[in-house]
Design an enzyme around this catalytic site. Structure first.
Site, PDB file in Angstrom:
ATOM      1  N   HIS A 257      66.975  60.037  63.230  1.00  0.00           N
ATOM      2  CA  HIS A 257      66.353  60.344  64.514  1.00  0.00           C
ATOM      3  C   HIS A 257      67.410  60.460  65.598  1.00  0.00           C
ATOM      4  O   HIS A 257      68.329  59.648  65.671  1.00  0.00           O
ATOM      5  CB  HIS A 257      65.351  59.249  64.904  1.00  0.00           C
TER       6      HIS A 257
ATOM      7  N   PRO B 215      61.006  42.420  68.629  1.00  0.00           N
ATOM      8  CA  PRO B 215      61.327  43.654  67.903  1.00  0.00           C
ATOM      9  C   PRO B 215      61.345  44.916  68.751  1.00  0.00           C
ATOM     10  O   PRO B 215      61.692  45.980  68.242  1.00  0.00           O
ATOM     11  CB  PRO B 215      60.209  43.724  66.849  1.00  0.00           C
TER      12      PRO B 215
ATOM     13  N   TYR C  76      70.290  51.222  72.475  1.00  0.00           N
ATOM     14  CA  TYR C  76      69.374  51.400  71.352  1.00  0.00           C
ATOM     15  C   TYR C  76      70.121  51.750  70.071  1.00  0.00           C
ATOM     16  O   TYR C  76      69.810  51.232  68.995  1.00  0.00           O
ATOM     17  CB  TYR C  76      68.356  52.490  71.679  1.00  0.00           C
TER      18      TYR C  76
ATOM     19  N   LYS D  84      66.552  45.428  67.096  1.00  0.00           N
ATOM     20  CA  LYS D  84      67.878  44.841  66.955  1.00  0.00           C
ATOM     21  C   LYS D  84      68.014  43.796  65.840  1.00  0.00           C
ATOM     22  O   LYS D  84      69.120  43.449  65.453  1.00  0.00           O
ATOM     23  CB  LYS D  84      68.277  44.174  68.286  1.00  0.00           C
TER      24      LYS D  84
ATOM     25  N   TYR E  54      57.231  54.898  72.176  1.00  0.00           N
ATOM     26  CA  TYR E  54      57.028  53.619  72.862  1.00  0.00           C
ATOM     27  C   TYR E  54      56.119  53.865  74.050  1.00  0.00           C
ATOM     28  O   TYR E  54      56.457  54.676  74.927  1.00  0.00           O
ATOM     29  CB  TYR E  54      58.366  53.049  73.348  1.00  0.00           C
TER      30      TYR E  54
END
Length: 426
Positions: free
Chosen positions: A75, A298, A390, A302, A204
């Site tokens: 991704h 979560p 990220y 990480k 998200y």
């Protein structure tokens, strides 16, 4: 009671313990892995599914990348949804080409177990570590029970990869151990569904109804999450209610007819949200790694990646000690890892508190969240900062393989060969 000896005793056969064992094996350092559960249970544990670029790189270097490269889904960004709108955050541009890969932790564990059983040292399932003694001596001992019989494993070093509820952390005296913790007033209801993913990348969503996350395990299987109150019983969420709530929280203002593709839900569980760090990560010859040392909510993806970072740093340090007797990298291990850990803790906290609706949250609080999300969507700098965090910080180099293996049971400090004691099955 049977006794045995090894250079590195590893407690826990999750991704941290298994990757550490693999890196040590490749560098010629012997180890023994003890795991409380049976193999079937370990390979079914549903956990994280997002691998940072550095985690992918170290798995490849360790020889565990073949199926990952074949089946993992790369991704280049994520989508944020808030206020009924969608905004994509791209990764490669602001990060120098870093990306993430969707490949479930269950699959990472399966790959590493197969390698360990085929090529590595002993991996003992059904081995319950009870205590670790002698942490501040030159020969710590792991006391464990397997098959109803008591055993002891004498080690040069012991590494606790046995999770938040493990026993190795207790080997660090309370007087020298500091714990930092935050428990969040909400949890995640996670479902696995036989349905195509919502989008090509993760979504998200911030919503007045609470947070939602649309992820995936494959092009045919979705992994979906809903924010729910802490203490929620999954049984209170029938399948239709799950799908209806996901539709509501992921809704787009400019596409009011948008709905998820529904399918059979095959698994359902509730995940509590917690931030946790214990310091230091080392006491004498006992080391902590992965969830034994730290927990992150979560939202920032990480947990597994921090575990991989810990053991990559630790493997290099243990190999250095085994090859030339140098303790410099071992002495630096805790501080080296804690710098990354606290940065990841902050990012995970930021993502969690920005995207979730807290109990009793005021309209003012919500407007602050939306202002922050607007900044991320509108500011090139803010978007780049999210992308950098990220996709993760680069790891140290993987441990190179030697031309010859070190003899099993050699103590790097004394240089003396220990006699073999006991034995291990496959």
């Amino acid at each position: 009671m049977s006794t045995a000896a090894t250079t590195v005793g590893i407690i826990g056969a999750g991704p941290a313990g298994l990757l550490l064992a693999r890196l040590l094996h490749n560098a010629g350092v012997d180890s023994v892995v003890l795991e409380l559960r049976d193999r079937s249970y370990v390979e079914r544990r549903q956990r994280a599914g997002i691998l940072e670029q550095a985690t992918v790189d170290v798995l490849r270097a360790a020889g565990a990348g073949e199926r990952l490269d074949r089946e993992g889904m790369v991704h280049d960004g994520i989508e944020l949804r808030f206020d009924g709108r969608s905004h994509r955050i791209g990764f490669p541009g602001p990060t120098g080409g870093r990306r993430v890969t969707v490949y479930a932790q269950t699959e990472v564990v399966k790959d590493l177990i197969a390698l360990q059983l085929d090529q590595g040292g002993p991996l003992l399932f059904g081995a319950e570590a009870r205590t670790v003694t002698g942490a501040d001596t030159g020969r710590p001992v792991v006391h464990y029970v397997r098959g109803g019989e008591e055993h002891s494993l004498t080690c040069d070093y012991v590494v606790g990869c046995d999770g938040f509820h493990g026993v190795v952390r207790d080997a660090v005296p309370p007087a020298v151990r500091t714990t930092y913790e935050r428990v969040y007033p909400y949890s995640w209801l996670g479902v696995l569904a036989e349905a195509p993913p919502v989008y090509d990348e993760l979504v998200y969503a911030h919503s007045p109804r609470g947070f939602a996350l649309a992820s995936m395990r494959s092009p045919e299987v979705s992994r979906l999450y809903l924010q729910v109150p802490a203490g929620t019983d999954p049984g209170d969420w029938p399948d239709a209610r799950v799908w209806d709530e996901l539709d509501a929280r992921l809704a787009l203002r400019d596409d009011p007819d948008w709905k998820l593709a529904r399918g059979r839900i095959t698994a359902k569980s509730v995940l509590p949200m917690r931030s946790f760090v214990t310091e230091p990560l080392r006491y004498g010859r006992v080391f902590l790694a992965g969830d034994a040392a730290h927990i992150v909510p979560p939202t920032g993806a990480k947990g597994l990646n921090l575990a991989a970072a810990d053991v990559t740093v630790l493997a290099e340090a243990l190999v250095s000690a085994a090859r030339d007797g140098s303790a410099a990298l071992l002495d630096a291990y805790s501080d080296t890892c804690l710098r990354r850990i606290w940065r990841a803790e902050h990012f995970s906290y930021f993502m969690t508190t920005t995207l979730h609706t807290a109990p009793g949250q005021t309209p003012f609080d919500t407007r602050l969240q939306l202002a922050q999300l607007e900044r991320i969507a509108a500011s090139e700098h803010a978007g780049a900062e999210l992308a950098e965090n990220y996709t993760g910080l680069p790891l140290g180099r993987a441990v190179p393989a030697p031309t010859t293996r070190l003899p099993s049971g050699r103590s790097p400090q004394s240089g003396q060969q220990r006699p073999a004691q006991g034995g291990f099955g496959p």
